[in-house]
Design a protein around this motif. Structure first.
Motif, short mmCIF file in Angstrom:
data_model
loop_
_atom_site.label_atom_id
_atom_site.label_comp_id
_atom_site.label_asym_id
_atom_site.label_seq_id
_atom_site.Cartn_x
_atom_site.Cartn_y
_atom_site.Cartn_z
N LEU A 265 0.85 -1.20 -0.06
CA LEU A 265 0.05 -0.01 0.15
C LEU A 265 0.97 1.18 0.04
CD1 LEU A 265 -2.47 -1.30 2.60
CD2 LEU A 265 -3.11 -0.69 0.29
N PRO A 266 0.37 2.40 -0.59
CA PRO A 266 1.11 3.69 -0.54
C PRO A 266 1.62 4.10 0.85
CG PRO A 266 -0.80 3.81 -1.66
CD PRO A 266 -1.13 2.50 -0.99
N LYS A 267 2.59 4.70 0.73
CA LYS A 267 3.31 5.48 2.04
C LYS A 267 2.36 6.24 2.71
CE LYS A 267 7.65 7.69 3.14
NZ LYS A 267 6.83 8.84 3.68
N ILE A 268 2.18 6.12 4.10
CA ILE A 268 1.36 7.17 4.76
C ILE A 268 1.84 8.36 4.73
CG2 ILE A 268 0.31 7.58 6.98
CD1 ILE A 268 0.04 4.64 7.40
N SER A 269 1.03 9.42 4.69
CA SER A 269 1.59 10.69 4.77
C SER A 269 0.58 11.54 5.77
CB SER A 269 1.48 11.50 3.62
OG SER A 269 1.79 12.93 3.73
N TYR A 270 1.00 12.13 6.83
CA TYR A 270 0.35 12.75 7.74
C TYR A 270 -0.04 14.21 7.32
CZ TYR A 270 1.09 8.85 10.82
OH TYR A 270 1.25 7.54 11.15
N LYS A 271 0.71 14.67 6.33
CA LYS A 271 1.06 16.17 6.25
C LYS A 271 0.37 16.79 4.91
CE LYS A 271 3.81 17.46 9.82
NZ LYS A 271 5.04 18.19 10.38
N ASP A 272 0.32 15.84 3.98
CA ASP A 272 0.08 16.40 2.58
C ASP A 272 -1.44 16.68 2.32
OD1 ASP A 272 2.75 15.74 2.31
OD2 ASP A 272 2.50 14.10 0.71
N GLY A 273 -1.99 17.06 3.29
CA GLY A 273 -3.70 17.73 3.01
C GLY A 273 -4.33 16.38 2.79
N TYR A 274 -5.43 16.60 1.91
CA TYR A 274 -6.34 15.51 1.80
C TYR A 274 -6.06 14.28 0.86
CZ TYR A 274 -9.40 19.28 2.63
OH TYR A 274 -9.77 20.61 3.40
N GLN A 275 -6.36 13.12 1.21
CA GLN A 275 -6.20 12.06 0.52
C GLN A 275 -6.16 11.87 -1.09
OE1 GLN A 275 -4.77 9.08 2.56
NE2 GLN A 275 -4.66 10.84 3.71
N LYS A 276 -5.19 11.44 -1.92
CA LYS A 276 -5.24 11.71 -3.40
C LYS A 276 -6.09 10.22 -3.76
CE LYS A 276 -1.20 14.12 -3.60
NZ LYS A 276 -0.96 14.33 -2.29
N ARG A 277 -6.01 9.14 -3.07
CA ARG A 277 -6.64 7.89 -3.48
C ARG A 277 -7.28 7.26 -2.04
NH1 ARG A 277 -2.84 3.21 -5.11
NH2 ARG A 277 -2.00 4.67 -6.43
N TYR A 278 -8.46 6.84 -2.19
CA TYR A 278 -9.15 6.10 -1.37
C TYR A 278 -9.44 4.59 -1.74
CZ TYR A 278 -10.73 10.63 0.56
OH TYR A 278 -10.87 11.85 1.00
N PHE A 279 -9.13 3.75 -0.86
CA PHE A 279 -9.32 2.23 -0.86
C PHE A 279 -10.83 1.67 -0.59
CE2 PHE A 279 -4.78 2.84 -1.08
CZ PHE A 279 -4.38 2.01 -2.02
N ALA A 280 -11.43 1.11 -1.32
CA ALA A 280 -12.97 0.82 -1.08
C ALA A 280 -12.96 -0.45 -0.77
CB ALA A 280 -13.64 1.07 -2.42
N LEU A 281 -13.75 -0.85 0.33
CA LEU A 281 -14.26 -2.50 0.57
C LEU A 281 -15.65 -2.37 -0.21
CD1 LEU A 281 -13.75 -2.46 4.44
CD2 LEU A 281 -12.30 -3.14 2.75
N GLU A 282 -16.11 -3.69 -0.55
CA GLU A 282 -17.29 -3.99 -1.19
C GLU A 282 -18.24 -3.96 -0.17
OE1 GLU A 282 -17.80 -4.30 -4.28
OE2 GLU A 282 -15.88 -3.70 -4.79
N SER A 283 -17.76 -4.57 1.01
CA SER A 283 -18.59 -4.59 2.34
C SER A 283 -17.53 -4.93 3.38
CB SER A 283 -19.61 -5.65 2.36
OG SER A 283 -19.07 -6.84 2.44
N PHE A 284 -18.10 -4.51 4.79
CA PHE A 284 -17.27 -4.88 6.01
C PHE A 284 -17.38 -6.36 6.32
CE2 PHE A 284 -19.07 -0.70 6.81
CZ PHE A 284 -17.67 0.04 6.79
N GLU A 285 -18.35 -6.79 5.71
CA GLU A 285 -18.23 -8.50 5.95
C GLU A 285 -17.24 -9.09 5.17
OE1 GLU A 285 -20.79 -6.80 5.30
OE2 GLU A 285 -22.26 -7.40 7.28
N ALA A 286 -17.11 -8.68 3.87
CA ALA A 286 -15.91 -9.16 2.90
C ALA A 286 -14.54 -8.59 3.33
CB ALA A 286 -16.24 -8.62 1.45
#
Ligand code: HBI
Ligand code: FE
Length: 319
Positions: A265-286
């Motif tokens: 997964l991409p490196k975590i950044s605490y400082k660069d403002g808003y996220q450039k990419r979100y990761f989506a789950l199909e559902s919490f169960e999955a």
């Protein structure tokens, strides 16, 4: 090999680490970043009264013992105003952009703009839903201790308020982030099992595996989104507790990719403002099934073949 499973040579064996057997054995004193010592780029750096307030609240957290009620904080009028304005503005966006699990849990907490809620009362609500409890902590807790807490259904929460000069921004977790962002999701059974799975995996994880778990936590619990039909809804606390981030997500300001727990997964950044990419789950169960498969693969003794095979099978028959 799956990410985070690199074997160590005999010469680089780390000293054995004691795996906590209960929440009492999880250290809550290793605070990273600001704690009460604010750095120059912190909004409260030049405010002596704010710093003293932080010291007082942080000392209460440090002296708390499991089993005791969480100390009551009398929030000032200024703190209540920061809370109230955040709550009022965010609430308007939830109906359209928060996932259905968040919306279902939301009324349980009865959050109101005229009072900052007490962690003790919120912990009681959580214990009556998913069995999670809150433990007060003085700031950003070391990732290993923080994730270990989840294994014992314990959420480490700060109790202080962000600085009033920047009501929409905090460089560290504060009570608005914890309460509005995290607690409603932790009251949902499917989400709670996902968080618990990450916690259990963290107990025996080596440093490399822990890094991947921290990223999985970050891109789900902090900044995750979930598909609801053709919509994408927020469930990550970093989105749901930030007016700017939630609007950014709602406006389609970032790319949305499926989460593959087996891939780097991409490196975590605490400082660069808003996220450039979100990761989506199909559902919490999955999502929980996938995470549990990854977590199971961390156990020593499984060959890479078996891990991949197990992952395929679990993916073919979720639930
Ligand atoms: N500490 N108090 C506190 N609150 C968090 O939300 C938090 C933390 N420590 C680490 C953390 N979150 C995660 O982002 C990961 O580093 C595990
Ligand atoms: Fe958080």
């Amino acid at each position: 090999a799956p990410v985070g499973s690199k074997r160590k040579g005999a010469d680089e064996q780390a000293a054995p680490r004691r795996v906590p057997l209960g929440i009492q054995e999880v250290d809550n004193g290793a605070i990273l970043g600001f704690s009460a010592e604010l750095s120059e780029d912190h909004p409260g750096f030049h405010d002596a009264a704010y710093k003293q307030r932080r010291v007082n609240i942080c000392n209460l957290a440090r002296s708390h013992r499991i089993g005791e009620p969480i100390p009551h904080i009398s929030y000032t009028a200024e703190e209540v105003a920061v809370w109230g304005s955040a709550l009022t503005r965010l609430e308007h966006l939830f109906q359209q952009h928060a996932c259905k699990e968040f919306q279902r849990s939301w009324p349980l907490f009865d959050l109101r703009p005229d009072a900052v809620p007490q962690l003790e009362d919120l912990s009681q609500v959580l214990q009556g839903t998913t069995g999670f409890r809150i433990r007060p902590v003085a700031g950003l807790l070391h990732p290993r201790d923080f994730l270990n807490g989840l294994a014992f259904r314990t959420f480490h929460s700060t109790q202080y308020m962000r600085h009033s000069s920047k009501p929409d921004y905090t460089p560290e977790p504060d009570v608005i982030h914890e309460v509005i962002g995290h607690l409603p999701m932790l009251a949902d059974p499917s989400f709670a099992s996902l968080a618990h799975a990450i916690g259990v995996a963290s107990l025996a994880a080596d440093e490399e595996q822990l890094k991947h778990l921290v990223k999985l936590y970050w891109y789900t619990v902090e900044f995750g989104v979930v598909r609801e039909g053709s919509d994408v809804k927020a469930f990550g606390a970093g989105i749901l507790s930030s007016y700017g981030e939630l609007q950014h997500m709602a406006a389609g300001g970032a790319e949305v990719a499926p989460l593959d727990v087996w891939q780097p997964l991409p490196k975590i950044s605490y400082k660069d403002g808003y996220q450039k990419r979100y990761f989506a789950l199909e559902s919490f169960e999955a999502g929980a099934v996938e995470l549990q498969a990854y977590c199971a693969s961390l156990q020593a003794g499984l060959t890479d073949e078996v891990r991949r095979c197990g992952a395929r099978q679990l993916r073919a028959s979720p639930g």
